[in-house]
Design an enzyme around this catalytic site. Structure first.
Site, short mmCIF file in Angstrom:
data_model
loop_
_atom_site.label_atom_id
_atom_site.label_comp_id
_atom_site.label_asym_id
_atom_site.label_seq_id
_atom_site.Cartn_x
_atom_site.Cartn_y
_atom_site.Cartn_z
N LYS A 200 0.55 4.25 -5.31
CA LYS A 200 0.03 3.24 -4.40
C LYS A 200 -1.03 2.43 -5.14
O LYS A 200 -2.04 2.96 -5.57
CB LYS A 200 -0.56 3.89 -3.15
CG LYS A 200 -1.15 2.87 -2.20
CD LYS A 200 -1.58 3.47 -0.89
CE LYS A 200 -2.20 2.40 0.01
NZ LYS A 200 -2.63 2.95 1.29
N GLU A 238 1.24 10.59 -11.63
CA GLU A 238 1.09 10.82 -10.19
C GLU A 238 2.36 11.46 -9.61
O GLU A 238 2.30 12.36 -8.79
CB GLU A 238 0.82 9.50 -9.45
CG GLU A 238 -0.56 8.92 -9.66
CD GLU A 238 -1.64 9.61 -8.82
OE1 GLU A 238 -1.33 10.56 -8.08
OE2 GLU A 238 -2.81 9.19 -8.93
N LYS A 253 4.46 1.71 -3.75
CA LYS A 253 3.91 0.72 -2.82
C LYS A 253 2.90 -0.17 -3.52
O LYS A 253 2.04 0.37 -4.21
CB LYS A 253 3.24 1.49 -1.67
CG LYS A 253 2.51 0.62 -0.68
CD LYS A 253 1.75 1.50 0.30
CE LYS A 253 1.02 0.60 1.28
NZ LYS A 253 0.22 1.34 2.20
N SER A 279 3.03 -5.46 4.05
CA SER A 279 2.76 -6.57 4.96
C SER A 279 2.71 -7.93 4.26
O SER A 279 3.24 -8.91 4.76
CB SER A 279 1.44 -6.31 5.69
OG SER A 279 0.38 -6.09 4.79
N TYR A 318 8.88 -4.27 7.34
CA TYR A 318 8.71 -4.94 8.63
C TYR A 318 9.95 -5.76 8.97
O TYR A 318 10.08 -6.27 10.07
CB TYR A 318 7.44 -5.81 8.59
CG TYR A 318 6.22 -4.97 8.27
CD1 TYR A 318 5.60 -4.23 9.26
CD2 TYR A 318 5.74 -4.85 6.96
CE1 TYR A 318 4.52 -3.40 8.97
CE2 TYR A 318 4.66 -4.04 6.66
CZ TYR A 318 4.06 -3.31 7.66
OH TYR A 318 3.00 -2.48 7.36
C1 PBG Z 1 -3.98 2.73 4.52
C2 PBG Z 1 -2.68 2.04 4.45
C3 PBG Z 1 -2.54 0.72 4.04
C4 PBG Z 1 -1.21 0.40 4.20
C5 PBG Z 1 -0.55 1.53 4.69
N1 PBG Z 1 -1.47 2.54 4.84
C6 PBG Z 1 -3.56 -0.27 3.61
C7 PBG Z 1 -4.55 0.06 2.61
O1 PBG Z 1 -4.39 0.97 1.79
O2 PBG Z 1 -5.59 -0.60 2.63
C8 PBG Z 1 -0.64 -0.95 3.90
C9 PBG Z 1 0.68 -1.29 4.45
C10 PBG Z 1 1.01 -2.73 4.43
O3 PBG Z 1 0.31 -3.59 3.84
O4 PBG Z 1 2.06 -3.06 5.01
N2 PBG Z 1 -4.08 4.02 4.22
#
Ligand code: PBG
Length: 332
Positions: A200, A238, A253, A279, A318
């Site tokens: 991530k 990781e 991600k 998103s 989404y």
């Molecule tokens: C937070 C989390 C995030 C997302 C999923 N879980 C945002 C972040 O790490 O600040 C983002 C998902 C998205 O942008 O669609 N634990």
């Protein structure tokens, strides 16, 4: 042009729709899709999320209806996120341990109505944290690793108790997969799966999500726990850790800017891979589509198939409902 001999003519395999379909290597299936959904307190009407056209913060009843529509379309899994008001947020994310809270109630209600729909739930402190961080923040602003683990594990057990099928730790604390796995097992949740947010990245593409949950960090950024976008080998480390710690599925991600990472993990692990088409990736396509700058539907399909090609078996997106509708209409 008689003297010109061309033995390889790749275009022969593209000469008609049937031929192209015959040689197609990857396919997008509705069974690949996971739909992220936001649930809020109260019974007021669903609130549109401005930066994510077509996405809403749902009240419980509307959330359940949306789950029904997704299941009807064949989407096998939803990933739920709670949108809590500030009154429910504190430094310790205490609300995440409340088995009668908004989120466990939502999980129970969805599983009760649609027992066959898989429910995935996110584990991280940010939706419940007054600091807006995924881990515990000390007085110097440091994000504490080991002190965060029991909070995450408690949250995971509460979600599992409420009926979550898949726990998704998105916090990036070291050792959390092992810690959560042990806690789940001790609490009798041996069959609750873990889909680890393995690679991530500290990404700008989470902006619209943070608007949806009002969960942006109050101070600092997430760079001491989320990964540096410049790094690739680190994702492999990781992945090896998460695999050893007992993860069932590994996730990359965001998606589009990290297709190389997905491809590299595919060569590294035999665990199933997921990708989170986040998103900001959704917002980009929607915005360009609304401006008339590209064809949103075909851009969506091209993006989703790129994840399959790179090695993902499942896609959190989404676009899940839209893609499912497309696949239903176009499957003949
Ligand atoms: C937070 C989390 C995030 C997302 C999923 N879980 C945002 C972040 O790490 O600040 C983002 C998902 C998205 O942008 O669609 N634990």
């Amino acid at each position: 042009m008689n003297s010109f001999e061309l033995f390889q003519r790749p275009r022969r395999n593209r000469k008609s729709p049937s031929m192209r379909s015959l040689v197609q290597e990857n396919h997008l299936n509705v069974s690949d899709l996971i739909a992220p959904l936001f649930v809020k307190e109260g019974t007021s009407a669903a609130e549109p999320i401005k930066s994510m056209p077509g996405q809403f913060r749902y009240n419980l009843k509307d959330l359940i209806d949306e789950c029904g529509r997704l299941q009807e379309l064949g989407v096998p899994c939803v990933s739920l996120f709670p949108a809590l008001s500030d009154a429910f947020k504190d430094k310790l994310a205490s609300e995440s341990a409340n088995i009668d809270g908004l989120f466990p109630n939502a999980i129970r209600a969805v599983k009760e109505k649609y027992p066959d729909l898989l429910v995935m739930t996110d584990v991280a402190m940010d939706p419940y944290s007054s600091d807006g961080h995924d881990g515990l923040v000390d007085s110097n602003g440091e994000i504490l690793n080991d002190e965060t683990l029991p909070i995450l594990a408690k949250m995971a057990c509460v979600q599992a108790e409420a009926g979550s099928d898949i726990i998704g730790p998105s916090d990036m604390m070291d050792g959390r997969v092992a810690f959560i796995r042990q806690s789940l097992d001790l609490a009798g949740h041996k069959n609750t799966s873990i889909m680890s947010y393995t690679a991530k990245y500290a990404s700008s593409f989470y902006g619209p999500f943070r608007e949806a949950l009002d969960s942006a960090p109050k101070a600092g950024d997430k760079k001491t726990y989320q990964m540096n976008p410049a790094n690739g080998d680190e994702a492999i480390r990781e992945a090896l850790n998460d695999e050893a710690e007992g993860a069932d599925i590994l996730m990359v991600k965001p998606g589009l800017p990290y297709l190389d990472i997905l491809f590299r993990l595919k060569q590294t692990t035999t665990l199933p891979l997921a990708v989170y088409n986040v998103s900001g990736e959704y917002a980009m396509i929607k915005a360009a589509d609304q401006a008339g700058w590209l064809d949103g539907e075909s851009a969506m399909l091209e993006m989703l198939i790129s994840f399959k090609r790179a090695g993902a078996s499942m896609i959190l997106t989404y676009f899940a409902k839209e893609a499912a509708q497309y696949l239903k209409t176009n499957s003949k």
